[in-house]
Design an enzyme around this catalytic site. Structure first.
Site, PDB file in Angstrom:
ATOM      1  N   SER A   1       0.816  -1.207   0.000  1.00  0.00           N
ATOM      2  CA  SER A   1       0.000   0.000   0.000  1.00  0.00           C
ATOM      3  C   SER A   1       0.859   1.271   0.000  1.00  0.00           C
ATOM      4  CB  SER A   1      -0.953  -0.049   1.199  1.00  0.00           C
ATOM      5  OG  SER A   1      -1.910   0.974   1.151  1.00  0.00           O
TER       6      SER A   1
ATOM      7  N   ASP B   1      10.465   5.196  -9.885  1.00  0.00           N
ATOM      8  CA  ASP B   1      10.143   5.772 -11.191  1.00  0.00           C
ATOM      9  C   ASP B   1      10.957   7.019 -11.488  1.00  0.00           C
ATOM     10  OD1 ASP B   1       8.329   3.788 -11.638  1.00  0.00           O
ATOM     11  OD2 ASP B   1       6.577   5.102 -11.844  1.00  0.00           O
TER      12      ASP B   1
ATOM     13  N   LYS C   1      -0.516  -4.266  -3.153  1.00  0.00           N
ATOM     14  CA  LYS C   1      -1.799  -3.635  -2.833  1.00  0.00           C
ATOM     15  C   LYS C   1      -1.784  -2.248  -3.461  1.00  0.00           C
ATOM     16  CE  LYS C   1      -4.860  -1.956   0.809  1.00  0.00           C
ATOM     17  NZ  LYS C   1      -4.901  -0.541   0.429  1.00  0.00           N
TER      18      LYS C   1
END
Length: 415
Positions: free
Chosen positions: A272, A283, A297
């Site tokens: 999460s 990224d 998740k």
């Protein structure tokens, strides 16, 4: 159909069937019917029909514990608990915090809960033990523990307990280390900011952010943590049903940001908000992610407080990384994949052929162990899982590079 109202639920054959079942249970069932339990069973049945583990109902008493944990403060005896039995029941002391009532009463790590007051809790649910131990400020609680099989009883006064979700230390080579254990704490962002400020004050040459075993919590806290390492750009976007992704959190340049070299540690239990942070930092190439494939998740929930004091959490959006990745049920692949060696698979075995009730004295890993055969002559043994050691001083991290392959790889990467 868009949804039901209290007046329209009986306008369909299925709705009529539901109301009839509830009434007929009360009319015909042989034993007394617990009305609260019956209706909560219906709620759980409705939620369970979605087959979505992240959409769930929390009963009022459990929601009260959740809210205490979320607030970051409650009144208790100053311990951390884990299950005592292999089936997840019972309670065992996993840590005793300095300055708490338990520490002052001589409670030690490994002590097992036997009774709270006059109630036996040897096989109680862990949450039920927590409910009984916590209470109003200054009220007494009497607990019977067992240490090495021998019981002892202490009477303690409930005191304020602050949940500290951040642990820090400086490792050899002047490398800072911050472990964030959960985002499910209103004070997590504040505690993390203080830890980052402390690392900057100590002028560490690099920083390790440990998100292993962090199952997530508040998405806003995840955004705030990531923002302390990023100066601009999106951190996470959310996509609701039938909609296009919308940027939910953006990074802003702040003087408090840490701009030095950064490594993030993850494992299969990182989920999460932990994946929001590690996904954004991966990224943007801001950090090297080291460890195991994360849990996966990639959805956010809207929490709704209910009239009965309970709560329902409903999955309402998927979150997306800055490069457009949806990782639900996939997880994040680390830049450097390393298995988490802090935990060992415990030795376990099952045997048969003994006389029912026979006590068998065995030697396991050089230690004497006694197992008892059940009514079918079967006997089992499960060793304890080795758990990372935590400091009795909240906020202080304890690490062991020798048995921690992920941390070892992080240090090699930074040195």
């Amino acid at each position: 159909m868009g949804g039901y109202t209290s007046s329209s639920v009986g306008n369909t054959t299925t709705g009529k069937a539901l109301l009839q079942v509830l009434n007929d249970l009360n009319r015909y069932y042989l034993y007394p019917v617990d009305q609260e339990k019956l209706l909560r069973g219906a709620i759980n049945g409705a939620v369970g029909s979605l087959d979505d583990q992240f959409t769930y109902y929390t009963e009022p008493s459990n929601n009260e514990i959740d809210q205490q944990n979320l607030s970051g403060q409650f009144y208790g005896i100053g311990i951390q608990l884990i299950s005592a039995n292999a089936d997840g029941t019972g309670g065992k002391v996993d840590n005793v915090f300095k300055g708490g009532a338990a520490a002052a009463s001589g409670v030690q790590i490994g002590d097992v809960f036997v009774k709270v007051g006059d109630k036996n809790v040897v096989t109680a649910k862990l949450d039920d033990i927590v409910k009984q131990v916590r209470g109003e400020k200054g009220t007494p609680v009497t607990v019977t523990f067992a240490r090495d099989g021998k019981p002892y009883t202490v009477r303690m006064e409930r005191q304020p307990v602050n949940i500290v979700s951040v642990e820090e230390t400086v490792l050899p080579g002047n490398i800072g280390y911050i472990a964030l254990n959960t985002f499910y704490n209103d004070k997590a962002s504040e505690q993390f900011r203080a830890a980052v400020a402390d690392m900057k004050k100590k002028n560490v040459k690099a920083l390790i952010l440990d998100l292993r075993d962090n199952g997530g919590g508040l998405l806003s806290a995840g955004i705030d943590v990531a923002d302390q390492f990023l100066q601009s750009g999106p951190i996470v976007s959310l996509r609701e049903r039938g909609g296009k992704p919308q940027v939910y959190g953006k990074a802003t340049r702040q003087s408090s940001d840490y701009t030095g070299k950064l490594v993030v540690l993850v494992n299969k239990n990182s989920a999460s908000a932990s994946e929001v942070v590690s996904g954004a930092l991966q990224d943007t190439k801001r950090a090297t992610i080291i460890g195991e494939q994360t849990f996966g998740k990639g959805v956010a929930q809207v929490p709704i407080e209910l009239p009965d004091g309970g709560k329902i959490a409903i999955v309402n959006s998927a979150w997306i990384t800055p490069l457009g990745r949806e990782i639900h049920k996939k997880g994040i692949t680390p830049d450097l994949v390393v298995r988490d060696t802090r935990y060992t698979v415990p030795l376990n075995f099952i045997g048969s052929g003994a006389e029912p009730g026979t006590r068998l004295n065995l030697t396991v890993e050089g230690k004497p162990v006694t197992v008892t055969a059940d009514k079918d002559g079967k006997f089992t043994y499960t060793g304890e899982i080795r758990r990372p050691v935590h400091s009795t001083t909240q906020g202080e991290a304890v690490v062991n590079v020798n048995n921690d392959a992920i941390l070892k790889k992080a240090l090699e990467t930074l040195n």
